[in-house]
Design an enzyme around this catalytic site. Sequence first.
Site, PDB file in Angstrom:
ATOM      1  N   CYS A 198       1.665  -3.758   3.834  1.00 18.37           N
ATOM      2  CA  CYS A 198       1.841  -2.358   4.237  1.00 18.37           C
ATOM      3  C   CYS A 198       0.613  -1.808   4.940  1.00 18.37           C
ATOM      4  O   CYS A 198       0.650  -0.725   5.516  1.00 18.37           O
ATOM      5  CB  CYS A 198       2.169  -1.508   3.022  1.00 18.37           C
TER       6      CYS A 198
ATOM      7  N   HIS B 248       9.361   4.609   4.582  1.00 20.62           N
ATOM      8  CA  HIS B 248       8.206   3.719   4.713  1.00 20.62           C
ATOM      9  C   HIS B 248       8.620   2.368   5.284  1.00 20.62           C
ATOM     10  O   HIS B 248       8.834   1.410   4.556  1.00 20.62           O
ATOM     11  CB  HIS B 248       7.565   3.570   3.320  1.00 20.62           C
TER      12      HIS B 248
ATOM     13  N   CYS C 102      -2.122   1.674   0.568  1.00 20.04           N
ATOM     14  CA  CYS C 102      -2.159   0.540  -0.351  1.00 20.04           C
ATOM     15  C   CYS C 102      -1.200  -0.529   0.165  1.00 20.04           C
ATOM     16  O   CYS C 102      -0.277  -0.233   0.916  1.00 20.04           O
ATOM     17  CB  CYS C 102      -1.751   0.980  -1.750  1.00 20.04           C
TER      18      CYS C 102
END
Lengths: 434, 446
Positions: free
Chosen positions: A98, A389, A420
Amino acid sequence: MATTSQPTSLPRRAAVIGGNRIPFARANGSYAHASNQDMLTAALEGLVARHGLAGEQVGEVAAGAVLKHSRDFNLTREAVLGSSLSAHTPAYDVQQACGTGLEAAILVANKVALGQVDCGIAGGTDTASDAPIAVSEGLRETLLQLNRAKTSGQRAKALAGLRPSHVVPEIPRNVEPRTGLSMGEHMAQTAKRWGITREAQDELAAASHRNLAAAWESGFFDDLVTPFLGVTRDENLRPDSSVEKLAKLKPVFGRGEGATMTAGNSTPLTDGASVVLLGTDEWAAERGLPVLAHVVDAQTAAVDYVTGDEGLLMAPAYALPRLLERQGMTLQDFDLVEIHEAFASTVLATLAAWEDEEFCRERLGLAKPVGSLDRSRLNVHGSSLAAGHPFAATGGRIVASLSKMLSEKGPGARGLVSVCAAGGQGVMAILEAA
Amino acid sequence: MAGYASFVNTAVGKKLAAQLGLPRPVRLRRYAVDAPLVDGAVLVGGHGGTPLLDRVRAVLADEAVTAVGEVAEGQRVSAVVADLTAVESPEDLESLRALVGPALRSLAPSGRVVVLGRPPREAATPAQAAARRALEGVTRSIGKELRAGATANLVLVSDGADSGVDSTLRFLLSGRSAYVDAQVVEVTGGEAAAPADWRRPLDGKVAVVTGAARGIGAAIADVLARDGATLVCVDVPAAGEALARTANRVGGTALQLDVTVPDAGERILEHARARHGGLDIVVHNAGITRDRLLANTDEQRWASVVEVNLLSVLRMNEALLADGGLRDGGRVVVVSSMSGIAGNRGQSNYAASKAGLIGLVQALRDDQGLRRRRITVNAVAPGFIETEMTSRIPFATREVGRLMNSLSQGGLPVDVAETIAWLAQDASAGVNGNVVRVCGQSLLGA
Ligand SMILES: NC(=O)c1ccc[n+]([C@@H]2O[C@H](COP(=O)([O-])OP(=O)(O)OC[C@H]3O[C@@H](n4cnc5c(N)ncnc54)[C@H](O)[C@@H]3O)[C@@H](O)[C@H]2O)c1
């Protein structure tokens, strides 16, 4: 605001000139039939149009995807070739779970700072709908054997090894290979460790939707987003979301009494892409392009979550003190802070850790805690809980939005980005309004 | 060509149409950068001293087109240019009949008749005014008589404005004016500077087109860019994907902006200044329809159309036309509509807005500040143009719309765009306050 001089070692600072993304769509929604390449190309096309770059040779394009087909081995270059940029624009793929989008921006910014390119584009794309499906290990071995077979006898023998269970495909799952736990299950452990309540998580989620809806309403995204396949707004956004509605949802991660994480306070699977335009001030000025912000500094960190020493998504907590020390800043110096909402509890656990004296002393080696953050500076135009996301696209979304927010605040305003990532990693960057 | 027009050009269709005396639309001659101005010799003549013919001959010579004084037996001409600027009385019109009448049979497909006259209001005597006005009646009748894609237009050149006629003459003779038929264009003065290259007459200009994502607006962006302009393409944020396609195709910039926001004009100016150093050409093309009979039109339907099509233009112009707005020699073109001239059942709100635009153009014609800055403001009024907007009209109504004009077909977005590009030229400085229909001589509002 930081008043100290910046002991930065960078020869010059890369400018964030602008950004573009497509609206984020819920997985298996409007972009179900779009590939990563389609979405990344669309994000690039919007950026090119907004900044008048058709036919231009850009220094480089760095982007990536987390869920990637093997055919996409040259995803970013292929997207460039399908865009209106000059075919002489080099490109490469980046992958840091990510953190991909933010890491790509840091890479390009560093090349700009070093004078290796005078402009570049960083970005990311991800689709949970058009995810690669792998064949089972047994079938894969059989097929490879078949390919190596030279006689029909050898072929028959290879095929004879095939079992019914071999033809069940493997769909990628959001689990950590070394623990077998999903990210949510990992986060549930961390949330429990820090005593993050259900109410606090739902409040953060509701605020994310409220803030993102207000930003859309005010036209904030008019020069940050280009519609795609008829989608004009983030599909996951629920402007009428509320703490009361969120409170009704059943927990999906963790077990029993202490389970606090629901589909409402965790980010959903999402499809989307984003890109950011970086360059030198001179390059921007030559084209009459405004500079929104500069990249001041960046830091990555990783934690040992495998042994259970630290929570999977806590790495950003460790990256921050290194950044602050290098820049002579405190957390409270930032005018705006963007902490990627992987889960509401991720943000809350990170903030709690920074406030905790023992954690800051034992784990971060600080004499006094990082301290608390004025929540009115946090994710002021919403974040991943509301927008969704699409893994690699989140970094670009945040960098572009934060740069615009900072430029609206005025020269010198500083912002922090924290993302994160799977594998116990974290990526952070500091931006400053131009 | 679609529907009836394509059917009638099939073998069966041709035969049937001939037997029934139905109109036979042809593929119109359209402009291409490397195409000749016209396909063949041009007949030139007129009445008396024909003061404009020297200019006409010079334009033709510049384009390597032969000018002839008469049509030889069996010869074809691509156009007829008749200079009637010197008519004194209706008797003089015989010169027009004698020149143009016999030549019509020799006119090539997509041929042109261009009549040159002077404005009746500037006439010295009632007889002269009558003769001058008569030219309009003749020209419009010729338009209806012509076949095979040929058109007839009248240019009224004010005394002393002769030097400003070149760009209009070129436009009307060329394939750029394919769907402009039976129009009266006034050339009233101004310092018209010839471009360095007539194939790139907008070189160095910065142009903004609103509603550029699709349809006519996208075609306008294409044509202005082809002619050399740098484009700022504006459309609502929701149309951003198509807008990006337009902007990238023309190598311009996309500005996602709703033209109804209060500071739209300022934002366009700011964008054009920052990115391209200034602004020269504004095309107000964004428009919407919310059709209902007036009896069924509520306040909301009424307001939204007036807001987008008219009020936003007035508001943007305040910023764009203010000192420090458009550069000297700037051009504003508004996209009106035939509905604004003829009215249209079920379009009272739309017609109000499009007629209002014409009022705006006429009011600005005599604005002294704009005259000093050599800024012109003109309108184009498209008739039936083949776009997504018109493809949604029910079949029968659509076919009627296509056929109710002298060219027996709908126009293309590029036809509107070419007309705007002509008005945007430096060389069109003398064309101000005009309303030019792009309608193939529609029977409506004629
Ligand atoms: N098609 C015809 O036959 C015809 C005839 C006469 C006049 N016109 C006029 O020509 C113009 C273009 O028509 P078209 O057929 O291409 O229509 P269209 O609907 O295909 O395109 C109009 C464009 O304007 C944009 N737009 C609408 N409201 C806007 C706003 N508030 N801000 C910015 N952009 C906005 C739309 O998004 C669209 O892209 C319109 O003004 C129309 O009234 C069209």
